[in-house]
Scaffold this active site. Structure first.
Site, mmCIF file in Angstrom:
data_model
loop_
_atom_site.group_PDB
_atom_site.id
_atom_site.type_symbol
_atom_site.label_atom_id
_atom_site.label_comp_id
_atom_site.label_asym_id
_atom_site.label_seq_id
_atom_site.Cartn_x
_atom_site.Cartn_y
_atom_site.Cartn_z
ATOM 1 N N SER A 138 4.918 -0.258 8.705
ATOM 2 C CA SER A 138 3.753 0.608 8.579
ATOM 3 C C SER A 138 2.595 -0.193 7.985
ATOM 4 C CB SER A 138 4.118 1.835 7.738
ATOM 5 O OG SER A 138 3.123 2.824 7.838
ATOM 6 N N HIS A 189 8.217 7.940 12.810
ATOM 7 C CA HIS A 189 7.670 6.835 12.028
ATOM 8 C C HIS A 189 8.746 6.045 11.296
ATOM 9 C CE1 HIS A 189 4.579 4.472 10.217
ATOM 10 N NE2 HIS A 189 4.869 4.862 8.995
#
Length: 687
Positions: free
Chosen positions: A543, A659
């Site tokens: 991320s 995610h």
């Protein structure tokens, strides 16, 4: 090497077509890259053995089942080989104390997914107190942030026909009472922010159409989100509205007691402060100096007196150059305070008393050095019970249960995590590297105590969004890396919260390069100490940490032997136009703002790829088609551009996973086996 890079025309992007998440051409490209990566890494017996070993630790039934108390029951969500998508279940404290508790199944996601033909993933629940009869269950399709909401009966263990139900969206929802909820969801044009989060706060009555829910507050179009919630603490019932202006600034409002349409009352605290209200107390954690108190302090006010204009605070914590506030949790009569001293936990119990000087404090637990302690559960409306977890890099988690105010110590040990890899001969050390501007940067080294020389080393970092890198036990890292003779390093670079809000702010916006310089300084320090060499040093992040990896690849390629980047941000000139990216402009800057664009061009790995033959270490990019937070186009486009210019890159994209990159232990084991096979083969080449 020089920090220069070729000038690029930011508007020229031949790989925009890869941003079409489910487009036929883009997915065809993904399938080709996946096949290449599987052929390169995943078709050997060694890979299968590693994948099996990782899956074994993920599925181990000795893992601690962490719980949340709801009345007399302790609830847990559990995944293993028999419950791939997961099982929501519950037990009693008496049972939980046993080595093999008897669990009552509540909701079986594997059975639900099979019956409905959907790849459901657990996204949480909201349970209505004090009866704890009804729950709002959130279900995600294959790990996305967007979810559906369904009402569930915790006595009949069935979904409520005609109950509260919301179609797939980025929804916020919470109980007011049996017949009403606060709801924010997609009500059509103008109801969602540019980041994809609700801007409207509505009060929805049972049995009425969702679109007829009463609008009580609406954020501005430029805001990230707005939400409402009900405080059901007996004797302190009230309703709040929260406006998220940007990622680091917000406003809190108290709704009128009579539920009228009158303007809500703003709680006059700084917009960048952390704020919570519990019973008669308002806690404020300012991130900038306020009322004569340091940034990073924790202050307590009498809530009603504060509303009336009083500003005299009880100072519950004041930071210094080595310590930072890590969190707090209320029990019925006490506050458990967690702080960090050079990234190791400290715990105290604070007890309110009369006046600002009446608070008493006592140590809660003697946390071992280089360890992390955290409160996992309390039941603050009912009791002083708490559950406290303690772990370290070589120290499996221990879960304690205690009662605040009943003397020192962490309470009884109710669960002990299994030791899932051999730690013989391994030690944990903490060192400090000196960054380019002279800042001392902490990092942990886990590895052999008596290695005769440098060896294969994996270094992890994040450096953003106030997220601290703290000591914690990872059986996957232990089994896949440490047990094979590798050294593991975790860097606490700026951008995180290791030393409070100043540590984070030092790497905001145009100063993001400070985080990059910190990570590079740790890499150089590892070489200087003889722990590793550039050829033996691999790095990993996800991320925002994936952005860090891209920066290391394009800025400091000579420092590393291999790079792994998960679900990364890499195109820093378009991130704000992709999915939730607009919510992060307060962290990085706004590409549409002429004042921010120059530094974003400088930190954008996608635009810094060298075309002059400068060698890059090999890169592995991992992402997910169902990641609706960080767009998979970042990783796709980076892989394509690197391939175009002859740089070594492998790419793999799970169709599901969200995610996190994985929704079940099988996907996680495969991803981790890819990562560790890639790193081990490149950092320990055969001779």
């Amino acid at each position: 090497m020089s920090d220069e890079h070729p000038s690029v025309d930011p508007s020229a992007d031949p790989y925009l077509w890869l941003e079409d998440v489910t487009g036929e051409a883009a997915l065809g490209w993904v399938r080709e890259r996946n096949a290449e990566t599987v052929a390169a890494l995943a078709e050997t017996p060694a890979f299968k053995l590693l994948e099996s070993g990782i899956r074994e630790v993920l599925d181990d039934d000795g893992r601690i089942p962490y719980v949340v108390r709801r009345g007399r029951h302790l609830y847990n969500f559990w995944q293993d080989a028999d419950h791939v998508r997961g099982l929501w279940r519950r037990t009693t404290l008496e049972e939980y104390r046993k080595d093999r508790p008897a669990w009552e199944p509540v909701l079986d996601l594997d059975a639900l997914a099979g019956a409905e033909g959907e790849k459901w993933a657990w996204a949480g629940s909201q349970v209505l107190g004090p009866e704890h009869r009804r729950a709002l269950v959130m279900l995600s399709r294959d790990g996305a942030d967007a979810c559906v909401v369904r009402e569930f009966d915790l006595e009949t263990l069935e979904f409520v026909e005609g109950g509260f139900e919301v179609e797939e969206a980025r929804t916020t929802i919470g109980w007011i009472d049996h017949d009403h909820v606060w709801i924010g969801t997609d009500f059509g044009p103008g109801s969602m922010s540019g980041s994809g989060y609700p801007l409207q706060v509505r009060r929805w009555k049972r049995g009425t159409p969702l679109k007829a829910a009463e609008l009580v507050y609406e954020g501005r179009p430029s805001d990230i989100s707005a939400s409402g919630w009900h405080d059901d603490t007996p004797g302190f019932e009230r309703d709040f509205v929260h406006r998220q202006i940007d990622f680091w600034n917000q406003e809190l409002f108290l709704r009128p007691e009579d539920g009228s349409a009158a303007e809500p009352e703003k709680i006059e605290v700084p917009d960048d402060a952390g704020t919570s209200v519990h019973r008669e107390w308002l806690l404020v954690a300012p991130k900038s100096p306020w009322l004569g108190h340091d940034a990073g302090s924790l202050l307590a006010f009498d809530f009603e007196a504060f509303r009336a204009g009083a500003r005299e605070a009880a100072v519950l914590f004041t930071p210094d150059e080595h310590t930072a506030l890590a969190g707090w949790s209320w029990t019925r009569h006490h506050l458990i305070l967690t702080t960090s001293a050079d990234v190791s936990s400290r715990m105290e119990i604070l007890t309110p008393g009369p006046g600002v000087d009446g608070w008493r404090r006592a140590p809660l637990a003697d946390v071992p050095p280089l360890s992390t302690a955290s409160v996992t559960c309390t039941d603050p409306d009912v009791s002083d019970e708490y559950f406290l977890n303690v772990s370290g890099y070589l120290q499996p988690s221990t879960l304690h249960r205690g009662t605040a105010g009943e003397g020192e110590g962490a309470g009884e040990s109710v669960k002990q995590g299994p030791a899932l890899f051999d730690t013989t001969g391994l030690v944990v050390r903490q060192h400090f590297a000196v960054s380019a501007d002279g800042t001392r940067v902490p990092y942990f080294v886990v590895g052999p105590e008596d290695r005769p020389g440098p060896g294969p080393t994996l270094m992890y970092g994040y450096g953003g969004f106030e997220i601290s890198m703290v000591p914690q036990y990872s059986a996957v890292t232990g089994r896949a890396w440490l047990a094979r003779g590798g050294t593991y390093v975790v860097a606490g670079i700026r951008g995180g919260h290791e030393y409070g809000p100043g540590w984070h702010k030092a790497a905001l916006g145009a100063n993001r390069v400070r985080a990059f310089e910190d990570f590079a300084a740790v890499a150089r320090d590892l070489t200087a100490r003889g722990i590793s060499t550039p050829a033996q040093l691999g790095i990993e992040g996800g991320s925002n940490g994936g952005l860090l990896m891209g920066a290391m690849l394009t800025r400091y390629p000579e420092l590393f032997g291999a790079v792994v980047s998960h679900v990364p941000l890499l195109d820093m000139l378009r991130f704000h136009r992709l999915l939730a990216g607009a919510s992060w402009t307060a962290e990085y800057g706004d590409p549409d703002n002429p004042a921010d664009r120059p530094h974003l061009e400088e930190i954008s790995p996608y635009h810094r790829v060298r075309t002059d033959g400068t060698p890059y270490p090999p890169l592995l990019l991992l992402t997910s088609t169902r990641d609706d937070r960080v767009h998979p186009g970042h990783a796709r486009k980076m892989a394509a551009r690197l391939r175009e210019h002859g740089h070594p890159v492998l790419f793999h994209e799970h169709i599901g996973g969200g995610h996190s990159g994985a929704t079940d232990h099988g996907q996680t084991a495969f991803n981790e086996a890819l990562v560790h096979t890639f790193l081990w083969e490149r950092l320990t080449p055969r001779r």
